[in-house]
Design a protein around this motif. Structure first.
Motif, PDB file in Angstrom:
ATOM      1  N   ILE A  54      21.676 -28.091  72.195  1.00 36.47           N
ATOM      2  CA  ILE A  54      21.840 -27.815  70.761  1.00 36.47           C
ATOM      3  C   ILE A  54      22.624 -26.520  70.541  1.00 36.47           C
ATOM      4  CG2 ILE A  54      20.591 -27.241  68.636  1.00 36.47           C
ATOM      5  CD1 ILE A  54      18.344 -29.122  69.670  1.00 36.47           C
ATOM      6  N   ILE A  55      22.297 -25.488  71.315  1.00 34.96           N
ATOM      7  CA  ILE A  55      22.986 -24.197  71.161  1.00 34.96           C
ATOM      8  C   ILE A  55      24.461 -24.321  71.526  1.00 34.96           C
ATOM      9  CG2 ILE A  55      23.104 -21.818  72.000  1.00 34.96           C
ATOM     10  CD1 ILE A  55      20.833 -22.413  70.033  1.00 34.96           C
ATOM     11  N   MET A  56      24.769 -25.060  72.592  1.00 32.91           N
ATOM     12  CA  MET A  56      26.177 -25.251  72.964  1.00 32.91           C
ATOM     13  C   MET A  56      26.943 -25.961  71.846  1.00 32.91           C
ATOM     14  SD  MET A  56      27.318 -24.061  75.849  1.00 32.91           S
ATOM     15  CE  MET A  56      26.699 -23.311  77.358  1.00 32.91           C
ATOM     16  N   LEU A  57      26.294 -26.939  71.228  1.00 37.61           N
ATOM     17  CA  LEU A  57      26.917 -27.642  70.110  1.00 37.61           C
ATOM     18  C   LEU A  57      27.233 -26.668  68.972  1.00 37.61           C
ATOM     19  CD1 LEU A  57      27.639 -30.533  69.020  1.00 37.61           C
ATOM     20  CD2 LEU A  57      25.366 -30.526  67.966  1.00 37.61           C
ATOM     21  N   LEU A  58      26.269 -25.792  68.664  1.00 40.55           N
ATOM     22  CA  LEU A  58      26.468 -24.809  67.598  1.00 40.55           C
ATOM     23  C   LEU A  58      27.535 -23.779  67.964  1.00 40.55           C
ATOM     24  CD1 LEU A  58      22.745 -24.235  66.534  1.00 40.55           C
ATOM     25  CD2 LEU A  58      24.490 -25.563  65.330  1.00 40.55           C
ATOM     26  N   MET A  59      27.636 -23.434  69.265  1.00 44.43           N
ATOM     27  CA  MET A  59      28.671 -22.479  69.689  1.00 44.43           C
ATOM     28  C   MET A  59      30.069 -23.006  69.385  1.00 44.43           C
ATOM     29  SD  MET A  59      27.525 -20.918  73.340  1.00 44.43           S
ATOM     30  CE  MET A  59      26.029 -19.939  73.526  1.00 44.43           C
ATOM     31  N   GLY A  60      30.231 -24.315  69.561  1.00 41.16           N
ATOM     32  CA  GLY A  60      31.525 -24.908  69.253  1.00 41.16           C
ATOM     33  C   GLY A  60      31.867 -24.872  67.782  1.00 41.16           C
ATOM     34  N   MET A  61      30.855 -24.614  66.927  1.00 41.33           N
ATOM     35  CA  MET A  61      31.069 -24.539  65.475  1.00 41.33           C
ATOM     36  C   MET A  61      31.103 -23.101  64.961  1.00 41.33           C
ATOM     37  SD  MET A  61      28.387 -27.506  64.308  1.00 41.33           S
ATOM     38  CE  MET A  61      28.391 -29.147  65.041  1.00 41.33           C
ATOM     39  N   ALA A  62      30.928 -22.114  65.838  1.00 37.89           N
ATOM     40  CA  ALA A  62      30.863 -20.714  65.402  1.00 37.89           C
ATOM     41  C   ALA A  62      32.148 -20.312  64.667  1.00 37.89           C
ATOM     42  CB  ALA A  62      30.644 -19.804  66.611  1.00 37.89           C
ATOM     43  N   GLN A  63      31.970 -19.521  63.608  1.00 36.18           N
ATOM     44  CA  GLN A  63      33.100 -19.110  62.775  1.00 36.18           C
ATOM     45  C   GLN A  63      33.486 -17.649  62.950  1.00 36.18           C
ATOM     46  OE1 GLN A  63      34.873 -21.431  60.906  1.00 36.18           O
ATOM     47  NE2 GLN A  63      33.522 -22.758  62.115  1.00 36.18           N
ATOM     48  N   ASN A  64      32.594 -16.862  63.538  1.00 36.79           N
ATOM     49  CA  ASN A  64      32.920 -15.452  63.764  1.00 36.79           C
ATOM     50  C   ASN A  64      32.179 -14.958  65.002  1.00 36.79           C
ATOM     51  OD1 ASN A  64      30.225 -14.333  62.901  1.00 36.79           O
ATOM     52  ND2 ASN A  64      30.873 -15.188  60.916  1.00 36.79           N
ATOM     53  N   ILE A  65      32.546 -13.761  65.439  1.00 32.07           N
ATOM     54  CA  ILE A  65      32.020 -13.237  66.700  1.00 32.07           C
ATOM     55  C   ILE A  65      30.530 -12.961  66.620  1.00 32.07           C
ATOM     56  CG2 ILE A  65      32.554 -10.837  66.117  1.00 32.07           C
ATOM     57  CD1 ILE A  65      32.731 -12.531  69.595  1.00 32.07           C
ATOM     58  N   TRP A  66      30.010 -12.595  65.438  1.00 33.38           N
ATOM     59  CA  TRP A  66      28.580 -12.303  65.319  1.00 33.38           C
ATOM     60  C   TRP A  66      27.740 -13.572  65.479  1.00 33.38           C
ATOM     61  CZ3 TRP A  66      26.723  -7.676  65.911  1.00 33.38           C
ATOM     62  CH2 TRP A  66      27.517  -6.569  65.614  1.00 33.38           C
ATOM     63  N   GLN A  67      28.208 -14.663  64.895  1.00 32.52           N
ATOM     64  CA  GLN A  67      27.506 -15.941  65.087  1.00 32.52           C
ATOM     65  C   GLN A  67      27.482 -16.318  66.574  1.00 32.52           C
ATOM     66  OE1 GLN A  67      29.457 -18.874  62.659  1.00 32.52           O
ATOM     67  NE2 GLN A  67      28.797 -17.966  60.715  1.00 32.52           N
ATOM     68  N   PHE A  68      28.624 -16.131  67.237  1.00 31.20           N
ATOM     69  CA  PHE A  68      28.722 -16.479  68.648  1.00 31.20           C
ATOM     70  C   PHE A  68      27.808 -15.585  69.493  1.00 31.20           C
ATOM     71  CE2 PHE A  68      31.248 -16.527  72.737  1.00 31.20           C
ATOM     72  CZ  PHE A  68      30.931 -17.829  73.062  1.00 31.20           C
ATOM     73  N   LEU A  69      27.761 -14.302  69.178  1.00 30.16           N
ATOM     74  CA  LEU A  69      26.908 -13.365  69.917  1.00 30.16           C
ATOM     75  C   LEU A  69      25.432 -13.753  69.774  1.00 30.16           C
ATOM     76  CD1 LEU A  69      26.766 -10.664  71.541  1.00 30.16           C
ATOM     77  CD2 LEU A  69      26.412  -9.525  69.340  1.00 30.16           C
ATOM     78  N   ILE A  70      25.021 -14.081  68.555  1.00 31.71           N
ATOM     79  CA  ILE A  70      23.628 -14.479  68.313  1.00 31.71           C
ATOM     80  C   ILE A  70      23.298 -15.765  69.080  1.00 31.71           C
ATOM     81  CG2 ILE A  70      22.002 -15.311  66.559  1.00 31.71           C
ATOM     82  CD1 ILE A  70      23.456 -13.375  64.590  1.00 31.71           C
ATOM     83  N   LEU A  71      24.222 -16.720  69.061  1.00 31.61           N
ATOM     84  CA  LEU A  71      23.989 -17.975  69.784  1.00 31.61           C
ATOM     85  C   LEU A  71      23.911 -17.753  71.290  1.00 31.61           C
ATOM     86  CD1 LEU A  71      26.332 -20.332  67.728  1.00 31.61           C
ATOM     87  CD2 LEU A  71      23.834 -20.480  67.874  1.00 31.61           C
ATOM     88  N   ARG A  72      24.724 -16.835  71.821  1.00 29.77           N
ATOM     89  CA  ARG A  72      24.646 -16.512  73.253  1.00 29.77           C
ATOM     90  C   ARG A  72      23.298 -15.891  73.591  1.00 29.77           C
ATOM     91  NH1 ARG A  72      27.663 -18.032  77.465  1.00 29.77           N
ATOM     92  NH2 ARG A  72      27.340 -15.986  78.402  1.00 29.77           N
ATOM     93  N   ALA A  73      22.763 -15.076  72.678  1.00 32.08           N
ATOM     94  CA  ALA A  73      21.432 -14.486  72.897  1.00 32.08           C
ATOM     95  C   ALA A  73      20.358 -15.574  72.883  1.00 32.08           C
ATOM     96  CB  ALA A  73      21.149 -13.437  71.826  1.00 32.08           C
ATOM     97  N   VAL A  74      20.463 -16.506  71.910  1.00 31.52           N
ATOM     98  CA  VAL A  74      19.489 -17.597  71.821  1.00 31.52           C
ATOM     99  C   VAL A  74      19.588 -18.502  73.051  1.00 31.52           C
ATOM    100  CG1 VAL A  74      18.742 -19.603  70.477  1.00 31.52           C
ATOM    101  CG2 VAL A  74      19.482 -17.519  69.301  1.00 31.52           C
ATOM    102  N   LEU A  75      20.796 -18.669  73.589  1.00 30.40           N
ATOM    103  CA  LEU A  75      20.973 -19.451  74.813  1.00 30.40           C
ATOM    104  C   LEU A  75      20.143 -18.847  75.953  1.00 30.40           C
ATOM    105  CD1 LEU A  75      22.632 -21.829  76.079  1.00 30.40           C
ATOM    106  CD2 LEU A  75      24.253 -20.093  76.856  1.00 30.40           C
ATOM    107  N   GLY A  76      20.150 -17.510  76.033  1.00 26.74           N
ATOM    108  CA  GLY A  76      19.331 -16.842  77.035  1.00 26.74           C
ATOM    109  C   GLY A  76      17.843 -17.054  76.794  1.00 26.74           C
ATOM    110  N   LEU A  77      17.445 -17.034  75.526  1.00 29.33           N
ATOM    111  CA  LEU A  77      16.034 -17.245  75.193  1.00 29.33           C
ATOM    112  C   LEU A  77      15.563 -18.649  75.544  1.00 29.33           C
ATOM    113  CD1 LEU A  77      15.775 -15.519  71.680  1.00 29.33           C
ATOM    114  CD2 LEU A  77      14.855 -14.672  73.844  1.00 29.33           C
ATOM    115  N   LEU A  78      16.442 -19.632  75.385  1.00 28.19           N
ATOM    116  CA  LEU A  78      16.050 -21.033  75.581  1.00 28.19           C
ATOM    117  C   LEU A  78      16.336 -21.548  76.988  1.00 28.19           C
ATOM    118  CD1 LEU A  78      17.210 -22.651  72.210  1.00 28.19           C
ATOM    119  CD2 LEU A  78      14.910 -21.922  72.877  1.00 28.19           C
ATOM    120  N   GLY A  79      16.940 -20.727  77.835  1.00 29.20           N
ATOM    121  CA  GLY A  79      17.288 -21.165  79.185  1.00 29.20           C
ATOM    122  C   GLY A  79      16.057 -21.310  80.060  1.00 29.20           C
TER     123      GLY A  79
END
Length: 408
Positions: A94-119
């Motif tokens: 789900i997070i990878m799917l959302l990363m492909g939709m990110a519109q700015n660097i802050w959204q991408f940074l937050i999603l990368r952090a959540v990826l670590g949380l859900l790994g």
């Protein structure tokens, strides 16, 4: 704690978790080759800003994984390891799917952090197999399992680069999400676990977990050993391409040469890990660990003296053969020195130390290279591994390995 009338086919589980580790390893590394390009596409410009944000979005995943791993490990010991594998695979998809939709660097940074949380697919896969495999096959099984993520990490960058060139950057995230969802389905339908949930009030707290160990000091030393192994591996990663360029001079295929030299340790580890794990089952994983660490020191020192990329490539291939034994040997020793009831947390704690090493290593290597040059990185890394030799030898010499009874 495990009880059911249906016996577990641990060989099938090992095969499926290997595939899961392969797919998650490939999924994570698919996006690595073009991560700075995606950061730039999200609006970051300027050399220094691009470097800063690229480093930040890369390392934040490991940082948050280190924080979250103990929580997921405790939940795995209470609810079961299979459900944690499912949670991790689906969450990352789900997070990878959302990363492909990110519109700015802050959204991408937050999603990368959540990826670590859900790994956490790999440590939970290790815990699942460690609690099901016969103890006398632990080294071979965990060594074999480690080749799954290594294989995926080797093929991922190549596939990611080809896909990005063919379809663009964003579609690669969507493809990665599909790969992770396939991993979720494989886990759901093919992995079997007999597990009786443990009431929360009966769970041991972290201090009680260590108090229940026969040799808590040894287990803690193994965590530190894992951290140092990752620091040593990560310290070379950020300077490798630049070092190869210095050695090669002005050649047109520098990217190909650097990619080859970056990949050869993984190929060697892929070949050596199951064999050295099997040898460790016969002669003891502690001997494999010490010998592999000494071998690493003897290879890192001449890396600082090489004059051509091919000399570096040969030494890194040999280093990869040694590295293929290190983490499986540590994990096997953790199996020998813990019980099934706390295996999830022990492996998750070890993963936290590994993640901290993944964050610290590149920072250390970059800092040393900036101040003292590329060759010094190899000398300092050799010193770090040499410290690990003496530290591990002292820790293991104080402890007597006490294998537990084999699983049913």
């Amino acid at each position: 704690m495990s009880s059911s009338e249906t016996p577990i086919n641990w060989k099938r589980n090992l095969t499926v978790t290997w595939l899961g580790c392969f797919l998650t390893g490939a999924a994570f590394s698919l996006v690595m080759p073009f991560l700075p390009l995606y950061v730039e596409q999200l609006g970051v410009s300027g050399h220094s800003a691009l470097n800063m944000w690229s480093g930040l979005v890369f390392s934040i995943t490991f940082l948050f994984s280190a924080i979250a791993s103990p929580f997921w490990g405790g939940l795995a010991d209470r609810k079961g390891r299979k459900i944690m594998l499912l949670r991790s695979a689906l969450g990352m998809a789900i997070i990878m799917l959302l990363m492909g939709m990110a519109q700015n660097i802050w959204q991408f940074l937050i999603l990368r952090a959540v990826l670590g949380l859900l790994g956490g697919f790999v440590p939970n896969a290790n815990a699942l197999i460690a609690t099901q495999i016969p103890r006398h096959k632990s080294g071979w099984a965990l060594g074999t399992l480690s080749t799954g993520s290594v294989s995926g990490a080797l093929l991922g960058p190549l596939a990611g680069g080809l896909l990005a060139d063919s379809y663009g950057l964003r579609p690669v995230f969507f493809i990665t999400a599909v790969v992770l969802f396939i991993c979720f389905l494989l886990t759901w339908f093919c992995i079997r676990e007999n597990f009786t949930p443990v009431p929360k009030k009966e769970m041991l707290h972290a201090r009680q977990v260590f108090a229940s160990l026969k040799n808590p000091k040894l287990v803690l030393s193994l965590f530190v050993t894992t951290l140092i192994i990752q620091v040593a591996t990560g310290s070379i990663a950020p300077i490798l391409t630049l070092y190869v360029r210095d050695l090669a001079g002005n050649v047109g295929n520098i990217a190909f040469i650097s990619g080859m030299i970056a990949s050869v340790p993984g190929v060697a580890a892929l070949l050596s890990a199951p064999r050295l794990g099997k040898l460790g089952d016969r002669i003891g994983p502690e001997r494999i660990l010490i010998v592999a660490l000494v071998f690493s020191v003897l290879l890192l020192i001449p890396m600082s003296l090489v004059q051509t990329p091919w000399q570096l490539g040969i030494l890194r291939f040999l280093l990869g053969a040694a590295d293929g034994a290190l983490l499986p040997a540590v994990q096997t020793l953790l199996v020998y020195n813990s019980t099934r009831e706390i295996a999830g947390r022990i492996f998750s704690y070890n993963q936290s130390f590994r993640d901290i090493g993944n964050v610290t290593g590149p920072l250390l290597g970059s800092g040393i290279a900036a101040s003292f040059g590329f060759r010094t990185v190899f000398i300092v890394t050799a010193g770090v591994v040499l410290f690990n030799v003496f530290y591990s030898w002292l820790s293991l010499s104080r402890a007597v390995r006490q294998p537990q009874s084999a699983p049913d």
